[in-house]
Design a protein around this motif. Structure first.
Motif, PDB file in Angstrom:
ATOM      1  N   UNK A 155       0.785  -1.236  -0.013  1.00 36.63           N
ATOM      2  CA  UNK A 155       0.032  -0.024  -0.263  1.00 36.63           C
ATOM      3  C   UNK A 155       0.891   1.233  -0.117  1.00 36.63           C
ATOM      4  N   UNK A 156       1.935   0.972   0.859  1.00 37.61           N
ATOM      5  CA  UNK A 156       2.817   2.439   0.695  1.00 37.61           C
ATOM      6  C   UNK A 156       3.319   2.987  -0.817  1.00 37.61           C
ATOM      7  N   UNK A 157       3.522   1.896  -1.481  1.00 31.23           N
ATOM      8  CA  UNK A 157       3.873   2.136  -3.073  1.00 31.23           C
ATOM      9  C   UNK A 157       2.501   2.822  -3.743  1.00 31.23           C
ATOM     10  N   UNK A 158       1.523   2.337  -3.563  1.00 30.29           N
ATOM     11  CA  UNK A 158       0.143   2.928  -4.091  1.00 30.29           C
ATOM     12  C   UNK A 158       0.152   4.511  -3.410  1.00 30.29           C
ATOM     13  N   UNK A 159       0.358   4.525  -2.144  1.00 28.92           N
ATOM     14  CA  UNK A 159       0.278   5.938  -1.482  1.00 28.92           C
ATOM     15  C   UNK A 159       1.415   6.835  -2.292  1.00 28.92           C
ATOM     16  N   UNK A 160       2.420   6.285  -2.505  1.00 28.41           N
ATOM     17  CA  UNK A 160       3.594   7.359  -2.970  1.00 28.41           C
ATOM     18  C   UNK A 160       3.288   7.678  -4.168  1.00 28.41           C
ATOM     19  N   UNK A 161       2.358   6.813  -5.173  1.00 26.51           N
ATOM     20  CA  UNK A 161       2.068   7.320  -6.431  1.00 26.51           C
ATOM     21  C   UNK A 161       0.768   7.842  -6.664  1.00 26.51           C
ATOM     22  N   UNK A 162       0.066   8.145  -5.439  1.00 25.18           N
ATOM     23  CA  UNK A 162      -1.116   8.976  -5.553  1.00 25.18           C
ATOM     24  C   UNK A 162      -1.082  10.109  -5.721  1.00 25.18           C
ATOM     25  N   UNK A 163      -2.023  10.871  -5.867  1.00 25.73           N
ATOM     26  CA  UNK A 163      -2.001  12.618  -5.974  1.00 25.73           C
ATOM     27  C   UNK A 163      -2.780  13.386  -5.028  1.00 25.73           C
ATOM     28  N   UNK A 164      -2.541  14.793  -4.952  1.00 32.55           N
ATOM     29  CA  UNK A 164      -3.249  15.614  -4.185  1.00 32.55           C
ATOM     30  C   UNK A 164      -4.552  15.569  -4.852  1.00 32.55           C
ATOM     31  N   UNK A 165      -5.668  16.233  -4.091  1.00 35.69           N
ATOM     32  CA  UNK A 165      -6.913  16.698  -4.766  1.00 35.69           C
ATOM     33  C   UNK A 165      -6.842  17.683  -5.797  1.00 35.69           C
ATOM     34  N   UNK A 166      -5.850  18.743  -5.619  1.00 33.63           N
ATOM     35  CA  UNK A 166      -5.606  19.743  -6.536  1.00 33.63           C
ATOM     36  C   UNK A 166      -5.052  18.918  -7.728  1.00 33.63           C
ATOM     37  N   UNK A 167      -4.204  18.324  -7.748  1.00 32.58           N
ATOM     38  CA  UNK A 167      -3.537  17.606  -8.893  1.00 32.58           C
ATOM     39  C   UNK A 167      -4.731  16.736  -9.440  1.00 32.58           C
ATOM     40  N   UNK A 168      -5.512  16.158  -8.899  1.00 29.57           N
ATOM     41  CA  UNK A 168      -6.695  15.357  -9.409  1.00 29.57           C
ATOM     42  C   UNK A 168      -7.552  16.318 -10.453  1.00 29.57           C
ATOM     43  N   UNK A 169      -8.018  17.335  -9.942  1.00 28.30           N
ATOM     44  CA  UNK A 169      -8.740  18.267 -10.516  1.00 28.30           C
ATOM     45  C   UNK A 169      -7.997  18.773 -11.782  1.00 28.30           C
ATOM     46  N   UNK A 170      -6.841  19.019 -11.706  1.00 29.04           N
ATOM     47  CA  UNK A 170      -5.698  19.561 -12.840  1.00 29.04           C
ATOM     48  C   UNK A 170      -5.667  18.551 -14.252  1.00 29.04           C
ATOM     49  N   UNK A 171      -5.616  17.371 -13.450  1.00 25.82           N
ATOM     50  CA  UNK A 171      -5.412  16.284 -14.611  1.00 25.82           C
ATOM     51  C   UNK A 171      -6.796  16.178 -15.189  1.00 25.82           C
ATOM     52  N   UNK A 172      -7.776  16.066 -14.627  1.00 27.36           N
ATOM     53  CA  UNK A 172      -9.392  16.009 -15.167  1.00 27.36           C
ATOM     54  C   UNK A 172      -9.424  17.158 -16.190  1.00 27.36           C
ATOM     55  N   UNK A 173      -9.005  18.493 -15.953  1.00 19.82           N
ATOM     56  CA  UNK A 173      -9.133  19.388 -16.750  1.00 19.82           C
ATOM     57  C   UNK A 173      -8.249  19.440 -18.098  1.00 19.82           C
ATOM     58  N   UNK A 174      -6.915  18.932 -17.730  1.00 19.12           N
ATOM     59  CA  UNK A 174      -6.169  18.716 -18.790  1.00 19.12           C
ATOM     60  C   UNK A 174      -6.805  17.409 -19.814  1.00 19.12           C
ATOM     61  N   UNK A 175      -7.309  16.276 -19.310  1.00 18.69           N
ATOM     62  CA  UNK A 175      -8.028  15.376 -19.826  1.00 18.69           C
ATOM     63  C   UNK A 175      -9.319  16.111 -20.808  1.00 18.69           C
ATOM     64  N   UNK A 176      -9.723  16.875 -20.285  1.00 17.99           N
ATOM     65  CA  UNK A 176     -11.079  17.362 -20.734  1.00 17.99           C
ATOM     66  C   UNK A 176     -10.566  18.384 -22.069  1.00 17.99           C
ATOM     67  N   UNK A 177      -9.638  19.313 -22.026  1.00 17.60           N
ATOM     68  CA  UNK A 177      -9.285  20.068 -22.859  1.00 17.60           C
ATOM     69  C   UNK A 177      -8.215  19.471 -23.838  1.00 17.60           C
ATOM     70  N   UNK A 178      -7.596  18.360 -23.544  1.00 16.22           N
ATOM     71  CA  UNK A 178      -6.640  17.844 -24.473  1.00 16.22           C
ATOM     72  C   UNK A 178      -6.588  16.283 -24.162  1.00 16.22           C
ATOM     73  N   UNK A 179      -7.550  15.587 -24.670  1.00 22.92           N
ATOM     74  CA  UNK A 179      -7.728  14.192 -24.438  1.00 22.92           C
ATOM     75  C   UNK A 179      -6.453  13.416 -25.100  1.00 22.92           C
ATOM     76  N   UNK A 180      -5.769  12.757 -24.242  1.00 22.29           N
ATOM     77  CA  UNK A 180      -4.646  11.967 -24.708  1.00 22.29           C
ATOM     78  C   UNK A 180      -5.043  10.522 -25.493  1.00 22.29           C
TER      79      UNK A 180
END
Length: 187
Positions: free
Chosen positions: A1-26
């Motif tokens: 679980x520590x590895x998953x935790x270390x690779x998890x993101x903040x809420x702010x990053x979560x929202x930013x990634x969603x906005x990026x995916x909306x504006x520039x789908x990969x």
């Protein structure tokens, strides 16, 4: 679980990634989910602005003396997640660290916490101080689950559109209070 935790993101990053995916789908999925990202971001914003932690629930958290962390498996396009994740982040803010693990970035975590064989999200993992899973919750509060069961029992009498509408109305009125209450019981 520590590895998953270390690779998890903040809420702010979560929202930013969603906005990026909306504006520039990969990829194709992100293109196909455009409307869900739009709705998810609107709901996340609404929940973030409207949710206020309940004083009694904050006292309950304090009384529990929980020293662990909260790891949420989620994706911003998910309707259940957009109503729950911001409330949980705000509720635990300054008390317990909360991170978000993007379900679709690595399915090995969600596959350990399937809901009736499905990768349903959000899934909240309650971790102790040593990163062991103390409990898990999700993907929706009991009332939301009852609505789902009603829909599955008779989709002709209770159609999908009505179910989705009722579920979103419930989330808008409840503002995360039930999810927080149910998670507090599991601490």
């Amino acid at each position: 679980m520590k590895n998953y935790w270390d690779n998890a993101i903040s809420f702010e990053e979560y929202v930013q990634i969603a906005k990026q995916r909306l504006d520039n789908p990969a990829n194709q999925q992100e293109k196909e989910y455009k409307q869900y990202y739009e709705l998810g971001l609107q709901r996340i914003d609404r929940t973030w602005k409207k949710y206020t932690p309940d004083g009694d629930q904050l006292h309950t958290l304090e009384d529990k003396n929980f020293k662990g962390k909260i790891l949420i498996i989620s994706e911003a396009w998910c309707g259940d997640a957009s109503a729950t994740v911001p409330a949980l982040v705000k509720f635990f803010d300054g008390k317990n660290e909360v991170k978000i693990f993007l379900r679709d970035s690595d399915k090995s975590l969600i596959n350990q916490f399937l809901t009736n064989g499905t990768e349903s999200i959000p899934k909240v993992l309650i971790l102790n101080e040593d990163f062991n899973v103390k409990n898990s919750w999700g993907p929706r509060p009991k009332f939301g689950h009852e609505l789902l069961l009603k829909f599955k029992a008779d989709p002709e009498a209770y159609p999908r559109e009505t179910f989705y509408n009722d579920l979103q109305l419930y989330y808008a009125k409840n503002r995360g209070k039930d999810a927080v209450a149910e998670i507090l019981e599991l601490l």
